[in-house]
Design a protein around this motif. Structure first.
Motif, PDB file in Angstrom:
ATOM      1  N   ARG A 213      11.795   0.454   6.112  1.00 36.38           N
ATOM      2  CA  ARG A 213      10.862  -0.575   5.660  1.00 36.38           C
ATOM      3  C   ARG A 213       9.523   0.004   5.221  1.00 36.38           C
ATOM      4  O   ARG A 213       8.927  -0.460   4.254  1.00 36.38           O
ATOM      5  CB  ARG A 213      10.648  -1.597   6.780  1.00 36.38           C
ATOM      6  CG  ARG A 213       9.805  -2.789   6.364  1.00 36.38           C
ATOM      7  CD  ARG A 213       9.634  -3.753   7.507  1.00 36.38           C
ATOM      8  NE  ARG A 213       8.770  -4.861   7.129  1.00 36.38           N
ATOM      9  CZ  ARG A 213       8.369  -5.800   7.968  1.00 36.38           C
ATOM     10  NH1 ARG A 213       8.769  -5.779   9.242  1.00 36.38           N
ATOM     11  NH2 ARG A 213       7.575  -6.770   7.563  1.00 36.38           N
ATOM     12  N   LYS A 214       9.051   1.035   5.942  1.00 28.72           N
ATOM     13  CA  LYS A 214       7.751   1.613   5.599  1.00 28.72           C
ATOM     14  C   LYS A 214       7.777   2.223   4.205  1.00 28.72           C
ATOM     15  O   LYS A 214       6.844   2.028   3.416  1.00 28.72           O
ATOM     16  CB  LYS A 214       7.346   2.669   6.632  1.00 28.72           C
ATOM     17  CG  LYS A 214       6.905   2.090   7.963  1.00 28.72           C
ATOM     18  CD  LYS A 214       6.331   3.165   8.862  1.00 28.72           C
ATOM     19  CE  LYS A 214       5.775   2.562  10.145  1.00 28.72           C
ATOM     20  NZ  LYS A 214       5.162   3.586  11.018  1.00 28.72           N
ATOM     21  N   LYS A 215       8.831   2.952   3.901  1.00 25.98           N
ATOM     22  CA  LYS A 215       8.932   3.551   2.574  1.00 25.98           C
ATOM     23  C   LYS A 215       9.074   2.471   1.512  1.00 25.98           C
ATOM     24  O   LYS A 215       8.437   2.541   0.448  1.00 25.98           O
ATOM     25  CB  LYS A 215      10.119   4.509   2.503  1.00 25.98           C
ATOM     26  CG  LYS A 215      10.294   5.131   1.115  1.00 25.98           C
ATOM     27  CD  LYS A 215      11.436   6.123   1.062  1.00 25.98           C
ATOM     28  CE  LYS A 215      11.603   6.684  -0.349  1.00 25.98           C
ATOM     29  NZ  LYS A 215      12.689   7.690  -0.446  1.00 25.98           N
ATOM     30  N   GLN A 216       9.893   1.453   1.775  1.00 24.26           N
ATOM     31  CA  GLN A 216      10.093   0.386   0.792  1.00 24.26           C
ATOM     32  C   GLN A 216       8.800  -0.363   0.510  1.00 24.26           C
ATOM     33  O   GLN A 216       8.543  -0.771  -0.621  1.00 24.26           O
ATOM     34  CB  GLN A 216      11.175  -0.577   1.301  1.00 24.26           C
ATOM     35  CG  GLN A 216      12.573   0.020   1.326  1.00 24.26           C
ATOM     36  CD  GLN A 216      12.986   0.581  -0.031  1.00 24.26           C
ATOM     37  OE1 GLN A 216      12.809  -0.058  -1.069  1.00 24.26           O
ATOM     38  NE2 GLN A 216      13.536   1.795  -0.012  1.00 24.26           N
ATOM     39  N   ARG A 217       7.974  -0.530   1.527  1.00 22.28           N
ATOM     40  CA  ARG A 217       6.700  -1.228   1.316  1.00 22.28           C
ATOM     41  C   ARG A 217       5.785  -0.415   0.403  1.00 22.28           C
ATOM     42  O   ARG A 217       5.123  -0.960  -0.487  1.00 22.28           O
ATOM     43  CB  ARG A 217       6.008  -1.470   2.672  1.00 22.28           C
ATOM     44  CG  ARG A 217       4.707  -2.258   2.562  1.00 22.28           C
ATOM     45  CD  ARG A 217       4.957  -3.700   2.190  1.00 22.28           C
ATOM     46  NE  ARG A 217       3.704  -4.395   1.922  1.00 22.28           N
ATOM     47  CZ  ARG A 217       2.927  -4.930   2.857  1.00 22.28           C
ATOM     48  NH1 ARG A 217       3.272  -4.847   4.134  1.00 22.28           N
ATOM     49  NH2 ARG A 217       1.823  -5.569   2.537  1.00 22.28           N
ATOM     50  N   ILE A 218       5.756   0.901   0.601  1.00 20.19           N
ATOM     51  CA  ILE A 218       4.933   1.761  -0.243  1.00 20.19           C
ATOM     52  C   ILE A 218       5.459   1.766  -1.672  1.00 20.19           C
ATOM     53  O   ILE A 218       4.696   1.670  -2.639  1.00 20.19           O
ATOM     54  CB  ILE A 218       4.871   3.184   0.341  1.00 20.19           C
ATOM     55  CG1 ILE A 218       3.977   3.182   1.597  1.00 20.19           C
ATOM     56  CG2 ILE A 218       4.346   4.184  -0.692  1.00 20.19           C
ATOM     57  CD1 ILE A 218       3.874   4.506   2.291  1.00 20.19           C
ATOM     58  N   LYS A 220       7.108  -0.563  -3.108  1.00 18.46           N
ATOM     59  CA  LYS A 220       6.809  -1.881  -3.669  1.00 18.46           C
ATOM     60  C   LYS A 220       5.389  -1.925  -4.205  1.00 18.46           C
ATOM     61  O   LYS A 220       5.124  -2.459  -5.290  1.00 18.46           O
ATOM     62  CB  LYS A 220       7.009  -2.959  -2.602  1.00 18.46           C
ATOM     63  CG  LYS A 220       6.689  -4.368  -3.079  1.00 18.46           C
ATOM     64  CD  LYS A 220       6.865  -5.369  -1.945  1.00 18.46           C
ATOM     65  CE  LYS A 220       6.455  -6.773  -2.400  1.00 18.46           C
ATOM     66  NZ  LYS A 220       6.589  -7.752  -1.282  1.00 18.46           N
ATOM     67  N   GLU A 221       4.440  -1.364  -3.449  1.00 21.81           N
ATOM     68  CA  GLU A 221       3.043  -1.350  -3.889  1.00 21.81           C
ATOM     69  C   GLU A 221       2.858  -0.444  -5.106  1.00 21.81           C
ATOM     70  O   GLU A 221       2.071  -0.751  -6.004  1.00 21.81           O
ATOM     71  CB  GLU A 221       2.123  -0.905  -2.743  1.00 21.81           C
ATOM     72  CG  GLU A 221       2.011  -1.909  -1.610  1.00 21.81           C
ATOM     73  CD  GLU A 221       1.412  -3.226  -2.070  1.00 21.81           C
ATOM     74  OE1 GLU A 221       0.575  -3.225  -3.004  1.00 21.81           O
ATOM     75  OE2 GLU A 221       1.784  -4.273  -1.500  1.00 21.81           O
ATOM     76  N   TYR A 224       4.097  -2.402  -7.972  1.00 22.79           N
ATOM     77  CA  TYR A 224       3.115  -3.432  -8.305  1.00 22.79           C
ATOM     78  C   TYR A 224       1.956  -2.833  -9.099  1.00 22.79           C
ATOM     79  O   TYR A 224       1.408  -3.453 -10.009  1.00 22.79           O
ATOM     80  CB  TYR A 224       2.596  -4.091  -7.026  1.00 22.79           C
ATOM     81  CG  TYR A 224       1.576  -5.172  -7.252  1.00 22.79           C
ATOM     82  CD1 TYR A 224       1.969  -6.500  -7.428  1.00 22.79           C
ATOM     83  CD2 TYR A 224       0.211  -4.877  -7.280  1.00 22.79           C
ATOM     84  CE1 TYR A 224       1.033  -7.503  -7.632  1.00 22.79           C
ATOM     85  CE2 TYR A 224      -0.728  -5.873  -7.495  1.00 22.79           C
ATOM     86  CZ  TYR A 224      -0.313  -7.183  -7.665  1.00 22.79           C
ATOM     87  OH  TYR A 224      -1.249  -8.159  -7.880  1.00 22.79           O
ATOM     88  N   MET A 281      -1.324   0.666   4.363  1.00 16.58           N
ATOM     89  CA  MET A 281      -0.183   0.096   5.070  1.00 16.58           C
ATOM     90  C   MET A 281      -0.315   0.283   6.584  1.00 16.58           C
ATOM     91  O   MET A 281       0.000  -0.616   7.362  1.00 16.58           O
ATOM     92  CB  MET A 281       1.120   0.738   4.570  1.00 16.58           C
ATOM     93  CG  MET A 281       1.472   0.454   3.114  1.00 16.58           C
ATOM     94  SD  MET A 281       1.747  -1.296   2.755  1.00 16.58           S
ATOM     95  CE  MET A 281       0.163  -1.721   2.004  1.00 16.58           C
ATOM     96  N   GLN A 285      -0.747  -2.653   9.412  1.00 13.08           N
ATOM     97  CA  GLN A 285       0.227  -2.755  10.496  1.00 13.08           C
ATOM     98  C   GLN A 285      -0.428  -2.673  11.869  1.00 13.08           C
ATOM     99  O   GLN A 285      -0.033  -3.394  12.793  1.00 13.08           O
ATOM    100  CB  GLN A 285       1.272  -1.639  10.370  1.00 13.08           C
ATOM    101  CG  GLN A 285       2.331  -1.673  11.471  1.00 13.08           C
ATOM    102  CD  GLN A 285       3.367  -0.578  11.317  1.00 13.08           C
ATOM    103  OE1 GLN A 285       3.516   0.004  10.252  1.00 13.08           O
ATOM    104  NE2 GLN A 285       4.105  -0.290  12.380  1.00 13.08           N
ATOM    105  N   VAL A 316      -1.548 -11.567   4.459  1.00 14.60           N
ATOM    106  CA  VAL A 316      -1.133 -10.167   4.415  1.00 14.60           C
ATOM    107  C   VAL A 316      -1.713  -9.417   5.602  1.00 14.60           C
ATOM    108  O   VAL A 316      -1.018  -8.647   6.280  1.00 14.60           O
ATOM    109  CB  VAL A 316      -1.579  -9.496   3.094  1.00 14.60           C
ATOM    110  CG1 VAL A 316      -1.224  -8.010   3.090  1.00 14.60           C
ATOM    111  CG2 VAL A 316      -0.950 -10.199   1.898  1.00 14.60           C
TER     112      VAL A 316
END
Length: 394
Positions: A213-218, A220-221, A224, A281, A285, A316
């Motif tokens: 999840r941590k990698k996917q969030r980065i 994603k940003e 974006y 991130m 968190q 957020v």
């Protein structure tokens, strides 16, 4: 969460300078405010403006130096080693001590911690807390004289083991002192940042390496931010990692081909965003106080604004992270982005070269006032004086 920080006699800051995250009575954007106890309201973001060499970076340097002296590179000096004092330089005679004080909340409890020091000694140190809403002393120190309210005999023993150039908050935690443990943990867990224009990839790379999840969030940003990067891979050793940015090209037939570039070959803006997004991130968190000098450096204004909006958005920023940053970007002086109590200024007196720190609220600006225009017109000070055409005349 951070409530207040003050510094005396550090670099260009000679007299005491104070910044406060306490929310004013401003009713705008109240949904963005954070609360450490369900009662007191704090702002999540503070922007600090000022001319070049006005001293705004020195304020952030002082805050992060305090952290370094508690749990960083200056926390465990050898006996007799010099302390990192940088007093106001433009003064005759012996320099005065430097003093830091910080008021913060950790696990719902309010703490006030401060100390003063010169190049050789910790001259004074104190820690208070409010466990039941009432002020109570944990310890105080005047050179070698200590005062305690709890577990006195054991803490006196620990005080005797504390060198005169070390903080008691640090040395007592080395011996698992219950009275100071939580106050210390806030510095270790809840305060981080960068000064200057340097980049630190450590936090972002750690998230990428962990995957999930941590990698996917980065990623994603990064998507974006429209940086053209589909994935990030890390090869090589831990000591010498190679960071590869994966790009996807599509030809006329719709066929996709992936190409990789070393992160060092990407634009400076891409590298800057990549280095900072991991810190963002982590702050979101963990509910961290994030301190960033020159937030807009090498980045597009819309990317800078997005990073700020992430902290401002309560949906957020669910763990109540806070952001303190310096900037020259007047596009951020927007009352749809920042409240009036979130805008501060640093100005250096041209005669005595001392820095003064003050808030926009001292000028009582109207709710719909054009803050950016007023700032550039000199209404709030803290701008450079451009000396006209004289410099070009012979």
């Amino acid at each position: 969460m951070l409530l207040q920080f003050s510094v005396t006699n550090h670099r260009s800051i000679k007299n005491t300078a104070i910044i406060s995250m306490k929310a004013s009575k401003d009713n705008s954007m109240k949904e963005s405010l954070v609360s450490p106890d369900g009662k007191k309201e704090l702002v999540p973001v503070m922007a600090l403006y000022g001319a070049n060499a006005a001293g705004k970076s020195n304020l952030l340097h002082a805050l992060l130096l305090m952290r370094e002296m508690v749990c960083g590179s200056y926390a465990k000096p050898l006996k007799g080693a010099a302390l990192p004092q940088e007093p106001f330089a433009f003064e005759d005679g012996a320099s005065e001590p430097t003093s830091f004080e910080i008021i913060y909340y950790y696990q719902g409890i309010k703490y006030a911690y401060g100390y003063s020091f010169d190049k050789e000694h910790i001259l004074a140190e104190y820690l208070y807390h409010w466990p039941n809403g009432r002020e109570a002393l944990i310890f105080s120190r005047e050179k070698a004289r200590f005062e305690f309210r709890e577990n006195v005999q054991e803490q006196m023993t620990l005080a005797g083991r504390t060198a005169d150039n070390r903080l008691y908050l640090v040395s007592s935690n080395e011996w698992n002192c219950a009275q100071t443990e939580k106050a210390y943990q806030w510095f270790f867990e809840k305060l981080m940042g960068l000064t200057g224009t340097g980049m630190s990839l450590e936090t972002t790379l750690s998230a990428i390496e962990k995957g999930g999840r941590k990698k996917q969030r980065i990623l994603k940003e990064i998507l974006y931010a429209d940086l053209g990067i589909k994935d990030v891979l890390i090869t090589g050793s831990k000591e010498n990692p190679n960071v590869l940015a994966v790009h996807c090209l599509v030809d006329r037939t719709g066929k996709e081909t992936e190409y990789s570039l070393l992160m060092g070959q990407e634009s400076m803006g891409t590298q800057r965003f990549f280095s900072r997004i991991g810190m963002w991130m982590e702050a979101l968190q963990n509910g961290t106080v994030l301190v960033v000098d020159e937030i807009e450096s090498s980045m597009h204004p819309l990317l800078t604004r997005h990073l700020i909006e992430m902290i401002q958005d309560a949906t957020v920023n669910t763990n109540h992270a806070q952001l303190i940053f310096t900037t020259h970007d007047t596009g951020l002086l927007d009352l749809t982005l920042l409240r009036r109590d979130q805008i501060w200024f640093a100005e250096k007196d041209e005669k005595n070269l001392q820095t003064d720190i003050y808030a926009l609220t001292e000028f009582s600006p109207r709710k719909g006032e054009n803050i950016s225009k007023g700032y550039l017109q000199g209404r709030y000070g803290a701008i450079p004086f451009i000396g006209g055409t004289d410099a070009w005349e012979e």
